[in-house]
Design a protein around this motif. Structure first.
Motif, PDB file in Angstrom:
ATOM      1  N   ARG A  16       0.832  -1.197   0.000  1.00 11.32           N
ATOM      2  CA  ARG A  16       0.000   0.000   0.000  1.00 11.32           C
ATOM      3  C   ARG A  16       0.871   1.253   0.000  1.00 11.32           C
ATOM      4  O   ARG A  16       0.591   2.223  -0.706  1.00 11.32           O
ATOM      5  N   VAL A  17       1.952   1.215   0.773  1.00 11.66           N
ATOM      6  CA  VAL A  17       2.871   2.359   0.801  1.00 11.66           C
ATOM      7  C   VAL A  17       3.545   2.519  -0.552  1.00 11.66           C
ATOM      8  O   VAL A  17       3.735   3.639  -1.046  1.00 11.66           O
ATOM      9  N   ALA A  18       3.912   1.400  -1.189  1.00  9.93           N
ATOM     10  CA  ALA A  18       4.543   1.473  -2.508  1.00  9.93           C
ATOM     11  C   ALA A  18       3.589   2.083  -3.531  1.00  9.93           C
ATOM     12  O   ALA A  18       3.996   2.904  -4.363  1.00  9.93           O
ATOM     13  N   ARG A  19       2.317   1.695  -3.485  1.00  9.36           N
ATOM     14  CA  ARG A  19       1.333   2.283  -4.393  1.00  9.36           C
ATOM     15  C   ARG A  19       1.158   3.782  -4.135  1.00  9.36           C
ATOM     16  O   ARG A  19       1.100   4.583  -5.066  1.00  9.36           O
ATOM     17  N   SER A  20       1.076   4.151  -2.869  1.00  8.59           N
ATOM     18  CA  SER A  20       0.934   5.574  -2.552  1.00  8.59           C
ATOM     19  C   SER A  20       2.187   6.351  -2.950  1.00  8.59           C
ATOM     20  O   SER A  20       2.099   7.523  -3.331  1.00  8.59           O
ATOM     21  N   LEU A  21       3.339   5.696  -2.884  1.00 10.22           N
ATOM     22  CA  LEU A  21       4.582   6.341  -3.315  1.00 10.22           C
ATOM     23  C   LEU A  21       4.541   6.617  -4.812  1.00 10.22           C
ATOM     24  O   LEU A  21       4.948   7.690  -5.260  1.00 10.22           O
ATOM     25  N   ARG A  22       4.044   5.666  -5.594  1.00  7.49           N
ATOM     26  CA  ARG A  22       3.936   5.893  -7.036  1.00  7.49           C
ATOM     27  C   ARG A  22       2.997   7.051  -7.345  1.00  7.49           C
ATOM     28  O   ARG A  22       3.286   7.891  -8.197  1.00  7.49           O
ATOM     29  N   VAL A  23       1.875   7.109  -6.648  1.00  4.73           N
ATOM     30  CA  VAL A  23       0.932   8.205  -6.853  1.00  4.73           C
ATOM     31  C   VAL A  23       1.582   9.532  -6.451  1.00  4.73           C
ATOM     32  O   VAL A  23       1.452  10.544  -7.158  1.00  4.73           O
ATOM     33  N   ALA A  24       2.293   9.529  -5.333  1.00  7.69           N
ATOM     34  CA  ALA A  24       2.958  10.754  -4.875  1.00  7.69           C
ATOM     35  C   ALA A  24       4.027  11.202  -5.868  1.00  7.69           C
ATOM     36  O   ALA A  24       4.179  12.404  -6.130  1.00  7.69           O
ATOM     37  N   MET A  25       4.758  10.248  -6.432  1.00  9.75           N
ATOM     38  CA  MET A  25       5.778  10.622  -7.406  1.00  9.75           C
ATOM     39  C   MET A  25       5.143  11.262  -8.632  1.00  9.75           C
ATOM     40  O   MET A  25       5.661  12.241  -9.161  1.00  9.75           O
ATOM     41  N   TRP A  26       4.008  10.711  -9.104  1.00 11.94           N
ATOM     42  CA  TRP A  26       3.348  11.277 -10.269  1.00 11.94           C
ATOM     43  C   TRP A  26       2.764  12.653  -9.966  1.00 11.94           C
ATOM     44  O   TRP A  26       2.547  13.444 -10.885  1.00 11.94           O
ATOM     45  N   ALA A  27       2.487  12.946  -8.709  1.00  6.58           N
ATOM     46  CA  ALA A  27       1.915  14.240  -8.348  1.00  6.58           C
ATOM     47  C   ALA A  27       2.987  15.255  -7.963  1.00  6.58           C
ATOM     48  O   ALA A  27       2.915  16.422  -8.353  1.00  6.58           O
ATOM     49  N   VAL A  28       3.979  14.819  -7.205  1.00  5.50           N
ATOM     50  CA  VAL A  28       4.948  15.753  -6.647  1.00  5.50           C
ATOM     51  C   VAL A  28       6.019  16.152  -7.659  1.00  5.50           C
ATOM     52  O   VAL A  28       6.380  17.330  -7.747  1.00  5.50           O
ATOM     53  N   LEU A  29       6.514  15.216  -8.445  1.00  7.76           N
ATOM     54  CA  LEU A  29       7.601  15.548  -9.367  1.00  7.76           C
ATOM     55  C   LEU A  29       7.204  16.568 -10.432  1.00  7.76           C
ATOM     56  O   LEU A  29       7.963  17.518 -10.668  1.00  7.76           O
ATOM     57  N   PRO A  30       6.037  16.464 -11.076  1.00 10.59           N
ATOM     58  CA  PRO A  30       5.661  17.546 -12.006  1.00 10.59           C
ATOM     59  C   PRO A  30       5.462  18.889 -11.302  1.00 10.59           C
ATOM     60  O   PRO A  30       5.796  19.936 -11.856  1.00 10.59           O
ATOM     61  N   GLY A  31       4.935  18.851 -10.089  1.00  9.02           N
ATOM     62  CA  GLY A  31       4.802  20.093  -9.333  1.00  9.02           C
ATOM     63  C   GLY A  31       6.151  20.707  -9.013  1.00  9.02           C
ATOM     64  O   GLY A  31       6.323  21.933  -9.096  1.00  9.02           O
ATOM     65  N   GLU A  32       7.097  19.882  -8.654  1.00 15.83           N
ATOM     66  CA  GLU A  32       8.455  20.367  -8.374  1.00 15.83           C
ATOM     67  C   GLU A  32       9.080  20.945  -9.648  1.00 15.83           C
ATOM     68  O   GLU A  32       9.747  21.978  -9.606  1.00 15.83           O
ATOM     69  N   LEU A  33       8.859  20.292 -10.771  1.00 10.67           N
ATOM     70  CA  LEU A  33       9.375  20.791 -12.044  1.00 10.67           C
ATOM     71  C   LEU A  33       8.756  22.146 -12.381  1.00 10.67           C
ATOM     72  O   LEU A  33       9.458  23.069 -12.802  1.00 10.67           O
ATOM     73  N   ALA A  34       7.458  22.292 -12.184  1.00 12.33           N
ATOM     74  CA  ALA A  34       6.798  23.571 -12.438  1.00 12.33           C
ATOM     75  C   ALA A  34       7.336  24.654 -11.508  1.00 12.33           C
ATOM     76  O   ALA A  34       7.532  25.807 -11.926  1.00 12.33           O
ATOM     77  N   LEU A  35       7.616  24.292 -10.276  1.00 14.76           N
ATOM     78  CA  LEU A  35       8.173  25.251  -9.325  1.00 14.76           C
ATOM     79  C   LEU A  35       9.569  25.695  -9.755  1.00 14.76           C
ATOM     80  O   LEU A  35       9.896  26.886  -9.692  1.00 14.76           O
ATOM     81  N   VAL A  36      10.379  24.779 -10.224  1.00 13.40           N
ATOM     82  CA  VAL A  36      11.727  25.122 -10.692  1.00 13.40           C
ATOM     83  C   VAL A  36      11.642  26.045 -11.905  1.00 13.40           C
ATOM     84  O   VAL A  36      12.393  27.022 -12.011  1.00 13.40           O
ATOM     85  N   VAL A  37      10.736  25.754 -12.835  1.00 14.55           N
ATOM     86  CA  VAL A  37      10.575  26.609 -14.015  1.00 14.55           C
ATOM     87  C   VAL A  37      10.155  28.012 -13.591  1.00 14.55           C
ATOM     88  O   VAL A  37      10.676  29.010 -14.118  1.00 14.55           O
ATOM     89  N   CYS A  38       9.261  28.120 -12.640  1.00 19.37           N
ATOM     90  CA  CYS A  38       8.844  29.440 -12.148  1.00 19.37           C
ATOM     91  C   CYS A  38      10.005  30.180 -11.495  1.00 19.37           C
ATOM     92  O   CYS A  38      10.178  31.379 -11.698  1.00 19.37           O
ATOM     93  N   LEU A  39      10.808  29.464 -10.722  1.00 22.15           N
ATOM     94  CA  LEU A  39      11.950  30.103 -10.076  1.00 22.15           C
ATOM     95  C   LEU A  39      12.969  30.584 -11.103  1.00 22.15           C
ATOM     96  O   LEU A  39      13.521  31.675 -10.984  1.00 22.15           O
ATOM     97  N   VAL A  40      13.220  29.779 -12.129  1.00 18.30           N
ATOM     98  CA  VAL A  40      14.173  30.172 -13.165  1.00 18.30           C
ATOM     99  C   VAL A  40      13.642  31.366 -13.948  1.00 18.30           C
ATOM    100  O   VAL A  40      14.406  32.239 -14.358  1.00 18.30           O
ATOM    101  N   ALA A  41      12.324  31.432 -14.144  1.00 14.77           N
ATOM    102  CA  ALA A  41      11.725  32.533 -14.885  1.00 14.77           C
ATOM    103  C   ALA A  41      11.685  33.832 -14.078  1.00 14.77           C
ATOM    104  O   ALA A  41      11.401  34.886 -14.625  1.00 14.77           O
ATOM    105  N   GLY A  42      11.951  33.744 -12.785  1.00 12.91           N
ATOM    106  CA  GLY A  42      11.992  34.945 -11.970  1.00 12.91           C
ATOM    107  C   GLY A  42      10.713  35.244 -11.209  1.00 12.91           C
ATOM    108  O   GLY A  42      10.546  36.333 -10.673  1.00 12.91           O
ATOM    109  N   VAL A  43       9.806  34.297 -11.153  1.00 17.64           N
ATOM    110  CA  VAL A  43       8.558  34.494 -10.422  1.00 17.64           C
ATOM    111  C   VAL A  43       8.845  34.408  -8.921  1.00 17.64           C
ATOM    112  O   VAL A  43       9.555  33.510  -8.471  1.00 17.64           O
ATOM    113  N   ARG A  44       8.291  35.349  -8.172  1.00 20.68           N
ATOM    114  CA  ARG A  44       8.463  35.299  -6.716  1.00 20.68           C
ATOM    115  C   ARG A  44       7.517  34.262  -6.132  1.00 20.68           C
ATOM    116  O   ARG A  44       6.310  34.332  -6.308  1.00 20.68           O
TER     117      ARG A  44
END
Length: 144
Positions: free
Chosen positions: A4-32
């Motif tokens: 169950r933890v492994a399944r939730s980890l897969r779901v978290a990875m699919w949710a958190v990693l794109p969000g982290e990528l979007a956050l990095v793009v915003c930071l590089v673009a200069g968004v506060r």
């Protein structure tokens, strides 16, 4: 429980990693970005790493008890936990970054000064194969 933890980890990875990528793009673009958002994103990433360790540690320990070396046990755990397509993609990305790094290191930054030096060192008069008597025979070969 671990499944169950492994399944939730897969779901978290699919949710958190794109969000982290979007956050990095915003930071590089200069968004506060508010400090709370940054703190929450980093807490999610640390939580994911802790979940990964929770899921993978028993597999690693079992392989070590079976007599594998650290490297063999780690590779076996990665083979068991990471899908083949994702491993191939990661290897491809590392190879691409390696070739980009080599290209960057070996690139000439300045053109040397002196007689016989030009911006294109392989260009010599008549190097494109046209004869000097007929400049219009090959219009793609410019006379510079």
């Amino acid at each position: 429980m671990r499944a169950r933890v492994a399944r939730s980890l897969r779901v978290a990875m699919w949710a958190v990693l794109p969000g982290e990528l979007a956050l990095v793009v915003c930071l590089v673009a200069g968004v506060r970005i508010p400090g709370g958002v940054l703190l929450a994103a980093e807490a999610l990433v640390v939580g994911m790493l802790a979940l990964e360790a929770y899921v993978m540690w028993p597999l690693y320990a079992a392989r070590r008890r079976a007599g594998d070396t650290r490297r063999e046990a780690g590779l076996a755990v990665v083979r068991a936990a990471v899908p083949v397509a994702l491993r191939r993609l990661i290897v491809h990305e590392f190879r691409a970054l390696h070739s980009l790094g080599l290209w960057t290191v070996r690139r000439r930054h300045r053109v040397p000064e002196g007689p016989g030096r030009s911006r294109t060192p392989n260009r010599r008069p008549g190097s494109c194969g046209r004869s000097s008597s007929s400049p219009s025979s090959r219009p793609w070969c410019w006379p510079w």
